[in-house]
Design an enzyme around this catalytic site. Sequence first.
Site, PDB file in Angstrom:
ATOM      1  CG  ASP A 116       2.747   6.203  -4.933  1.00 47.92           C
ATOM      2  OD1 ASP A 116       1.662   6.673  -4.207  1.00 47.92           O
ATOM      3  OD2 ASP A 116       2.930   5.373  -5.528  1.00 47.92           O
TER       4      ASP A 116
ATOM      5  CD  GLU B 104       4.638   1.540  -0.875  1.00 49.07           C
ATOM      6  OE1 GLU B 104       4.052   0.449  -0.887  1.00 49.07           O
ATOM      7  OE2 GLU B 104       4.049   2.478  -1.510  1.00 49.07           O
TER       8      GLU B 104
ATOM      9  CD  GLU C   5      -0.683   8.015  -8.197  1.00 49.46           C
ATOM     10  OE1 GLU C   5      -1.748   8.034  -7.682  1.00 49.46           O
ATOM     11  OE2 GLU C   5      -0.670   7.837  -9.769  1.00 49.46           O
TER      12      GLU C   5
ATOM     13  CG  HIS D 105      -8.229   4.456  -7.336  1.00 46.11           C
ATOM     14  ND1 HIS D 105      -8.128   3.097  -7.493  1.00 46.11           N
ATOM     15  CD2 HIS D 105      -7.339   5.365  -7.394  1.00 46.11           C
ATOM     16  CE1 HIS D 105      -6.521   3.254  -6.916  1.00 46.11           C
ATOM     17  NE2 HIS D 105      -6.280   4.435  -6.767  1.00 46.11           N
TER      18      HIS D 105
ATOM     19  NE  ARG E 181      -5.350  12.254  -9.355  1.00 47.75           N
ATOM     20  CZ  ARG E 181      -6.253  13.393  -9.134  1.00 47.75           C
ATOM     21  NH1 ARG E 181      -6.767  13.969 -10.310  1.00 47.75           N
ATOM     22  NH2 ARG E 181      -6.571  13.876  -7.869  1.00 47.75           N
TER      23      ARG E 181
ATOM     24  CG  HIS F  21     -12.296   5.963  -5.695  1.00 52.18           C
ATOM     25  ND1 HIS F  21     -12.532   7.281  -5.583  1.00 52.18           N
ATOM     26  CD2 HIS F  21     -10.940   5.927  -4.936  1.00 52.18           C
ATOM     27  CE1 HIS F  21     -11.427   7.790  -4.984  1.00 52.18           C
ATOM     28  NE2 HIS F  21     -10.632   7.028  -4.782  1.00 52.18           N
TER      29      HIS F  21
END
Length: 384
Positions: free
Chosen positions: A96, A118, A132, A209, A211, A242
């Site tokens: 994704d 996936e 995603e 991490h 968003r 990250h």
Amino acid sequence: MPKVMPIYGTRPEAIKVAPIVQALQADERFECVVTVTGQHREMLDQVNELFGIEPAHDLDIIQPRQTLNGVFARTLDGLDAVLEQERPDAVVVQGDTTTSTAAAVAAFNRGIRVVHAEAGLRSFDILSPFPEEANRKITGQIAALHLPPTRVSRDNLLREAVRSEDVYVTGNTVIDALMEAVAAQVPFEDERLAELEASGRRVVLVTTHRRENQGDAMRGVGRALARLARAHEDVTFVLPAHRNPVVREAVLPALEGLGNILVTEPLAYGEFTHLLSLSTVVLTDSGGVQEEAPSLGKPVLVMRENTERPEAVTAGTVRLIGTDEERVVAEVSRLLEDELSYRAMSTAVNPYGDGRAAERTVSAIAQLLGVGERLPEFEDGVSA
């Protein structure tokens, strides 16, 4: 001989595509042309090195503080020339990411069949995880072959009117990769981690991490970690930070001066799986870690409001806790202090794979391209 082009650009993709690349390269029926975008750079290269993969094409698109639209545009433009040159019979995209969706669009626009590994994961909230959820739905609209890891993901696709003959359950290749990496027991380069392993102290592994968590939510996570470290001085909290400066600026200030919080640079995949195997509890907002940690019997607390990976939640080894500071402190403390609660979550449950997902993936590609037949599907024992 059919030409198959796996395309990926981030570390999570690289981990999950690596077993597919290895299986394609070992199969004399195919020519495998590995192409990377470099959406992640150093972390991507580390995974390729671990699994012995040398890309034929590298777009190297990474830029400082890159935007989603910038990543998509550079990927689409760069791949168009590669697709024109190579003319593959199929491309394989994974999951994704912005790379995977841009690669799928680039291939589709050139009439090249798209294989989506996936496939079928859904949170049913277009804004969470962002971007995603939208990426995987867009890719799902144009893929010729959908390879969901579980029957739950398969059922999502069927409800969206994807033809059943175009859907094939493989298991998740992350388990293939995890088994290989854990068996290697890659030593830690960071001496502090080697000393931590030797000490036998309990470890809480933390990754963050996403968003949608950046900003106030992530600052709250930093404060929660600081409170947990002060309350549990016998536990070491390890945060591979990250590289996104927005993440570091939110989380790290609250952690300064705390001796039992160990902040490291991002770990190479082999070292990360080694650390995962040593951990007592995992606190994360990652997608892939939700699949890996339960396979090693590690309780996972997920700092998100929803998940596209519900199988381990159903099994009881993953719990959604969101990012509220008070709840993060309470849920981690409960697992560190209550042996019965910990035992209830730490029973090893693996609904995601058996280490043969890449083999099944290649068999499905062989059928798609007319050079073989599919193997029996993966039976995960989980239903929607």
